[in-house]
Design a protein around this motif. Sequence first.
Motif, PDB file in Angstrom:
ATOM      1  N   ILE A  64       0.865  -1.171   0.000  1.00 48.27           N
ATOM      2  CA  ILE A  64       0.000   0.000   0.000  1.00 48.27           C
ATOM      3  C   ILE A  64       0.907   1.227   0.000  1.00 48.27           C
ATOM      4  O   ILE A  64       1.686   1.437   0.924  1.00 48.27           O
ATOM      5  N   TYR A  65       0.819   2.015  -1.048  1.00 42.23           N
ATOM      6  CA  TYR A  65       1.654   3.198  -1.188  1.00 42.23           C
ATOM      7  C   TYR A  65       0.846   4.437  -0.816  1.00 42.23           C
ATOM      8  O   TYR A  65      -0.231   4.682  -1.372  1.00 42.23           O
ATOM      9  N   LEU A  66       1.365   5.227   0.115  1.00 43.98           N
ATOM     10  CA  LEU A  66       0.761   6.507   0.428  1.00 43.98           C
ATOM     11  C   LEU A  66       1.340   7.564  -0.510  1.00 43.98           C
ATOM     12  O   LEU A  66       2.557   7.666  -0.658  1.00 43.98           O
ATOM     13  N   VAL A  67       0.461   8.332  -1.132  1.00 38.14           N
ATOM     14  CA  VAL A  67       0.894   9.447  -1.970  1.00 38.14           C
ATOM     15  C   VAL A  67       0.273  10.718  -1.392  1.00 38.14           C
ATOM     16  O   VAL A  67      -0.880  11.030  -1.669  1.00 38.14           O
ATOM     17  N   PRO A  68       1.025  11.450  -0.565  1.00 33.60           N
ATOM     18  CA  PRO A  68       0.486  12.664   0.053  1.00 33.60           C
ATOM     19  C   PRO A  68       0.472  13.828  -0.941  1.00 33.60           C
ATOM     20  O   PRO A  68       0.923  13.708  -2.082  1.00 33.60           O
ATOM     21  N   TRP A  74       4.583   6.805  -9.810  1.00 34.55           N
ATOM     22  CA  TRP A  74       4.762   6.278 -11.154  1.00 34.55           C
ATOM     23  C   TRP A  74       4.318   4.821 -11.145  1.00 34.55           C
ATOM     24  O   TRP A  74       4.778   4.023 -10.334  1.00 34.55           O
ATOM     25  N   ILE A  75       3.388   4.466 -12.054  1.00 30.72           N
ATOM     26  CA  ILE A  75       2.875   3.102 -12.162  1.00 30.72           C
ATOM     27  C   ILE A  75       3.144   2.603 -13.574  1.00 30.72           C
ATOM     28  O   ILE A  75       2.654   3.190 -14.545  1.00 30.72           O
ATOM     29  N   VAL A 109       7.369   0.658  -9.634  1.00 31.53           N
ATOM     30  CA  VAL A 109       6.557   1.675  -8.970  1.00 31.53           C
ATOM     31  C   VAL A 109       7.468   2.588  -8.156  1.00 31.53           C
ATOM     32  O   VAL A 109       8.383   2.127  -7.469  1.00 31.53           O
ATOM     33  N   HIS A 110       7.239   3.899  -8.246  1.00 30.64           N
ATOM     34  CA  HIS A 110       8.018   4.876  -7.483  1.00 30.64           C
ATOM     35  C   HIS A 110       7.080   5.903  -6.871  1.00 30.64           C
ATOM     36  O   HIS A 110       6.117   6.338  -7.515  1.00 30.64           O
ATOM     37  N   VAL A 111       7.356   6.291  -5.642  1.00 31.29           N
ATOM     38  CA  VAL A 111       6.658   7.396  -4.995  1.00 31.29           C
ATOM     39  C   VAL A 111       7.716   8.371  -4.513  1.00 31.29           C
ATOM     40  O   VAL A 111       8.669   7.974  -3.849  1.00 31.29           O
ATOM     41  N   PHE A 112       7.558   9.653  -4.862  1.00 30.56           N
ATOM     42  CA  PHE A 112       8.547  10.620  -4.392  1.00 30.56           C
ATOM     43  C   PHE A 112       7.955  12.023  -4.328  1.00 30.56           C
ATOM     44  O   PHE A 112       6.978  12.336  -5.014  1.00 30.56           O
ATOM     45  N   ALA A 113       8.541  12.830  -3.444  1.00 26.49           N
ATOM     46  CA  ALA A 113       8.137  14.230  -3.313  1.00 26.49           C
ATOM     47  C   ALA A 113       8.511  14.976  -4.583  1.00 26.49           C
ATOM     48  O   ALA A 113       9.555  14.724  -5.189  1.00 26.49           O
ATOM     49  N   LEU A 159       7.163   5.042   2.422  1.00 22.48           N
ATOM     50  CA  LEU A 159       5.786   5.420   2.159  1.00 22.48           C
ATOM     51  C   LEU A 159       4.980   4.215   1.694  1.00 22.48           C
ATOM     52  O   LEU A 159       3.831   4.341   1.320  1.00 22.48           O
ATOM     53  N   GLU A 160       5.607   3.054   1.709  1.00 24.48           N
ATOM     54  CA  GLU A 160       4.914   1.812   1.380  1.00 24.48           C
ATOM     55  C   GLU A 160       4.512   1.109   2.680  1.00 24.48           C
ATOM     56  O   GLU A 160       5.290   1.045   3.619  1.00 24.48           O
ATOM     57  N   ILE A 161       3.290   0.584   2.721  1.00 18.75           N
ATOM     58  CA  ILE A 161       2.898  -0.290   3.812  1.00 18.75           C
ATOM     59  C   ILE A 161       2.947  -1.715   3.272  1.00 18.75           C
ATOM     60  O   ILE A 161       2.078  -2.118   2.497  1.00 18.75           O
ATOM     61  N   PRO A 162       3.968  -2.481   3.621  1.00 20.17           N
ATOM     62  CA  PRO A 162       4.079  -3.837   3.069  1.00 20.17           C
ATOM     63  C   PRO A 162       3.055  -4.774   3.696  1.00 20.17           C
ATOM     64  O   PRO A 162       2.722  -4.657   4.872  1.00 20.17           O
TER      65      PRO A 162
END
Length: 268
Positions: A64-68, A74-75, A109-113, A159-162
């Motif tokens: 579960i990725y949080l994107v604030p 990126w998917i 998959v990438h999550v970043f500010a 920021l990932e909830i594994p």
Amino acid sequence: MQNDIVKCGLTEQTDSRFEDTIEKEAYVWCEKSWKHDDHEHAHQRSQLTFVEEGYQYFHIDQKIYLVPQYHVIWIPSGKAHRITSEAQTVNLMVFLFKTVFDDDFYQNVHVFAVPAVLKEMLLYASKWNQLIKEDEEQDLFLKAILKSLPNFCRENSYLEIPVPSDVRLIPVCNSINSNFKYNLNTDELAEKAQMSVRSLQRNFKSETGITLQKYLQLVRILKSIELIDTGQYTLSQIAYKVGYQSLSAFTSSYHLIMKAKPKVKKLS
């Protein structure tokens, strides 16, 4: 006959996949007060989502990725995903790309500010919202964004909830998610998993990549983001609600994960 459901310019099929009839290489789709379904879906375009306001959870590959706010995710093309959010308002900008450059970055998959420069580029691109006709400036500009993403990316894996695949660990995660205000009771958690404390700690780290304590910290910070979004509490109140005994401890923990200091919204 049921009307076709169109989302981001793509027509949804009955199997939660989307038909792409748009010829453009890339386009942008913005919506205010974004409404979403909670079922998993996939499409053959790579997706860059910018959260302009609110926050989103993306459920992908047992994570579960949080994107604030002011973050992007990126998917890769064809990657099944599901989105959820309890935010009062969610404003998103979705960029969809038919083809990508030859770089490993685009396959994961990438999550970043969002750095300031990228934020301005994304906001500038909003002038082409839902424009699916050919436009040379748009094509070149969106290609420049795409090409620059690997350099802009400052990925924060926390920021990932594994979600562990070992079913014995699911009750452990559920317990932490329900009792995040309290300190860990490893004996109780080990009993839920029907294993020794040492085995629990070892297996949990092996399955999720993080320790039980780090998992608790992550859950607390994600809960705090939800509370901040409501605009109903001070930071001190939020710190207490998510299990911290002092504002300084909460601020330090928040900064460690989010790489920024928490900022409360104006009280409503």
